[in-house]
Design a protein around this motif. Sequence first.
Motif, PDB file in Angstrom:
ATOM      1  N   SER A 147       0.846  -1.195   0.000  1.00 28.14           N
ATOM      2  CA  SER A 147       0.000   0.000   0.000  1.00 28.14           C
ATOM      3  C   SER A 147       0.880   1.244   0.000  1.00 28.14           C
ATOM      4  N   GLY A 148       0.233   2.385  -0.171  1.00 31.17           N
ATOM      5  CA  GLY A 148       0.959   3.646  -0.213  1.00 31.17           C
ATOM      6  C   GLY A 148       1.569   4.022   1.124  1.00 31.17           C
ATOM      7  N   ALA A 149       0.769   3.915   2.181  1.00 33.10           N
ATOM      8  CA  ALA A 149       1.274   4.280   3.507  1.00 33.10           C
ATOM      9  C   ALA A 149       2.460   3.400   3.875  1.00 33.10           C
TER      10      ALA A 149
ATOM     11  N   LYS B 298      -0.782   3.170  -5.792  1.00 34.51           N
ATOM     12  CA  LYS B 298      -2.127   3.102  -6.390  1.00 34.51           C
ATOM     13  C   LYS B 298      -2.198   2.379  -7.742  1.00 34.51           C
TER      14      LYS B 298
ATOM     15  N   ASN C  25       5.496   4.502   2.066  1.00 32.70           N
ATOM     16  CA  ASN C  25       6.080   5.698   2.677  1.00 32.70           C
ATOM     17  C   ASN C  25       6.808   5.365   3.977  1.00 32.70           C
TER      18      ASN C  25
ATOM     19  N   PHE D 271      -0.421  14.816   1.879  1.00 28.06           N
ATOM     20  CA  PHE D 271      -1.033  13.598   2.405  1.00 28.06           C
ATOM     21  C   PHE D 271      -0.088  12.430   2.162  1.00 28.06           C
ATOM     22  N   HIS D 272       0.242  11.706   3.236  1.00 29.04           N
ATOM     23  CA  HIS D 272       1.194  10.605   3.076  1.00 29.04           C
ATOM     24  C   HIS D 272       0.697   9.270   3.608  1.00 29.04           C
ATOM     25  N   GLY D 273      -0.536   9.200   4.164  1.00 31.08           N
ATOM     26  CA  GLY D 273      -1.064   7.898   4.563  1.00 31.08           C
ATOM     27  C   GLY D 273      -1.734   7.915   5.925  1.00 31.08           C
TER      28      GLY D 273
ATOM     29  N   ASP E 124       7.008  11.234  -2.782  1.00 28.07           N
ATOM     30  CA  ASP E 124       5.837  10.371  -2.639  1.00 28.07           C
ATOM     31  C   ASP E 124       5.064  10.399  -3.955  1.00 28.07           C
TER      32      ASP E 124
ATOM     33  N   GLU F 237       5.027  15.324  -2.166  1.00 27.93           N
ATOM     34  CA  GLU F 237       4.323  14.949  -3.392  1.00 27.93           C
ATOM     35  C   GLU F 237       4.578  16.068  -4.387  1.00 27.93           C
TER      36      GLU F 237
ATOM     37  N   VAL G  65       2.869   8.018  -4.778  1.00 25.23           N
ATOM     38  CA  VAL G  65       1.811   7.017  -4.610  1.00 25.23           C
ATOM     39  C   VAL G  65       0.637   7.314  -5.540  1.00 25.23           C
ATOM     40  N   GLN G  66       0.310   8.596  -5.700  1.00 25.17           N
ATOM     41  CA  GLN G  66      -0.801   8.960  -6.581  1.00 25.17           C
ATOM     42  C   GLN G  66      -0.312   9.394  -7.960  1.00 25.17           C
TER      43      GLN G  66
ATOM     44  N   GLU H 159      -4.520  14.485  -2.468  1.00 23.49           N
ATOM     45  CA  GLU H 159      -5.639  14.605  -1.522  1.00 23.49           C
ATOM     46  C   GLU H 159      -5.819  16.062  -1.098  1.00 23.49           C
TER      47      GLU H 159
HETATM   48  C1  LIG Z   1      -3.255   7.434  -1.429  1.00 21.64           C
HETATM   49  C2  LIG Z   1      -1.985   8.059  -0.972  1.00 21.64           C
HETATM   50  C3  LIG Z   1      -1.239   7.518   0.087  1.00 21.64           C
HETATM   51  C4  LIG Z   1      -1.745   6.366   0.912  1.00 21.64           C
HETATM   52  O1  LIG Z   1      -1.886   5.194   0.185  1.00 21.64           O
HETATM   53  P1  LIG Z   1      -2.659   3.923   0.835  1.00 21.64           P
HETATM   54  O2  LIG Z   1      -2.514   2.855  -0.201  1.00 21.64           O
HETATM   55  O3  LIG Z   1      -4.070   4.355   1.068  1.00 21.64           O
HETATM   56  O4  LIG Z   1      -1.967   3.599   2.097  1.00 21.64           O
HETATM   57  C5  LIG Z   1      -0.018   8.088   0.382  1.00 21.64           C
HETATM   58  N1  LIG Z   1       0.450   9.136  -0.321  1.00 21.64           N
HETATM   59  C6  LIG Z   1      -0.232   9.685  -1.336  1.00 21.64           C
HETATM   60  C7  LIG Z   1       0.349  10.833  -2.102  1.00 21.64           C
HETATM   61  C8  LIG Z   1      -1.476   9.174  -1.697  1.00 21.64           C
HETATM   62  O5  LIG Z   1      -2.181   9.733  -2.682  1.00 21.64           O
END
Ligand SMILES: *Cc1c(COP(=O)(O)O)cnc(C)c1O
Length: 392
Positions: free
Chosen positions: A104-106, A252, A109, A138-140, A223, A190, A225-226, A195
């Motif tokens: 997962s993203g969190a 993601k 991180n 937003f990081h989780g 980060d 990011e 993740v998105q 978010e």
């Molecule tokens: C969604 C998101 C996260 C968290 O990811 P999860 O899979 O929900 O843990 C962390 N950082 C960013 C930039 C995100 O968009």
Amino acid sequence: MTFSEIKALDQGYVLQTYARNQVAIDHGKGATLWDTEGKQYIDFTSGIGVCSLGYANETWAKAIYDQAMKVGHISNLFYTEPYARLASRLAPAAGMAAAFFGNSGAEANEGMIKTARKYSFEKYGQGRATIITLKNSFHGRTITTLKATGQDHFHEYFFPFTEGFRYAAANDMDDLLAVAGDDVCAVMMELIQGEGGVNPLQKDYVQAVAKLCAEKDWLLLIDEVQTGVGRTGTLFAYQQFGIEPDVCTFAKGIAGGLPFGGFLVNEKCRNVLRAGDHGSTFGGNPMAAAAGNVVMDVLTPEFLAAVREKGQYLRDGIAALNSPYVSGIRGMGLMIGVGVQGMTHKELKDKLMAEGLLCLTAGADTLRLLPPLVITKDEIDQGLAIMAKVMK
Ligand SMILES: *Cc1c(COP(=O)(O)O)cnc(C)c1O
């Protein structure tokens, strides 16, 4: 089951931690979805940027099935081909040295934060563990990544949080220097705050931060993740900012819908985390990695160019509505934020959903669009027609 039956079970037996839309999705194809009552939607969400290949992609489904019939899971105490192959494709394409795979993203991180702290500890000793993150980030949702998130309302109830984070205003070098100090080991950000409202950072600011990190031997933690895995029209967004991170995370979109996240490190950080320092039971699961390899097959330079082009087409189409409800349009590739005025972003999202278009919200007033990367021009046009109906 009908929508009401599903909703009753959910409300009876599921922790009510989500403000769910009043819809139960049943199935999809491409960037089109159908709910349990048979109503059709154009999807500008891809499950929050996850279903990069859309729904019911046959190549993706077959790769997962084939891998499930070979070996669906085995622990990370063994080598597996899908894991090794995915890492060997992702790292060079990102200009990085090596990958770690989690779920997962969190969690990704968390691994990135651990890398920064161990790198600094081994080189400089204790007392140099602070990570500067940006306001509105937003990081989780874990205790540490909540604290890394630069928004006060995430820092409630769950005390004590992990120590060692300070926050700087985005796009403000003076503020970053003001919160800096001898205890800093990294800057984490990011490149488009997702978010927080789909706010792209300024390129000159990002480059100045990268330069400062290099001077101070702070790790530059990005980060993605998105923003990562093709979302902005390049494999990673940093490839459009002219910087080279020390560590970057992704999650993601990487496996097109299966739970998957991880991080990439550069040569300097390759040997920071060693046997016993980090791990994950499920991380890099063969089925998820097989799905990730299909996503990598799809992300050719031509496909990424099409993501940029479709993103521009969608932004132009929204601008051409001349809607009184639109205060601005931001974003890169197929990560788009539409500033909403004259009603709330949630009201607008609900009105669009009633007419058959699914969108996300972000920040205080932003409609967020993260369509599947495979969305067709025709599906974009259908979405724009619904927007015209609701927003003109
Ligand atoms: C969604 C998101 C996260 C968290 O990811 P999860 O899979 O929900 O843990 C962390 N950082 C960013 C930039 C995100 O968009």
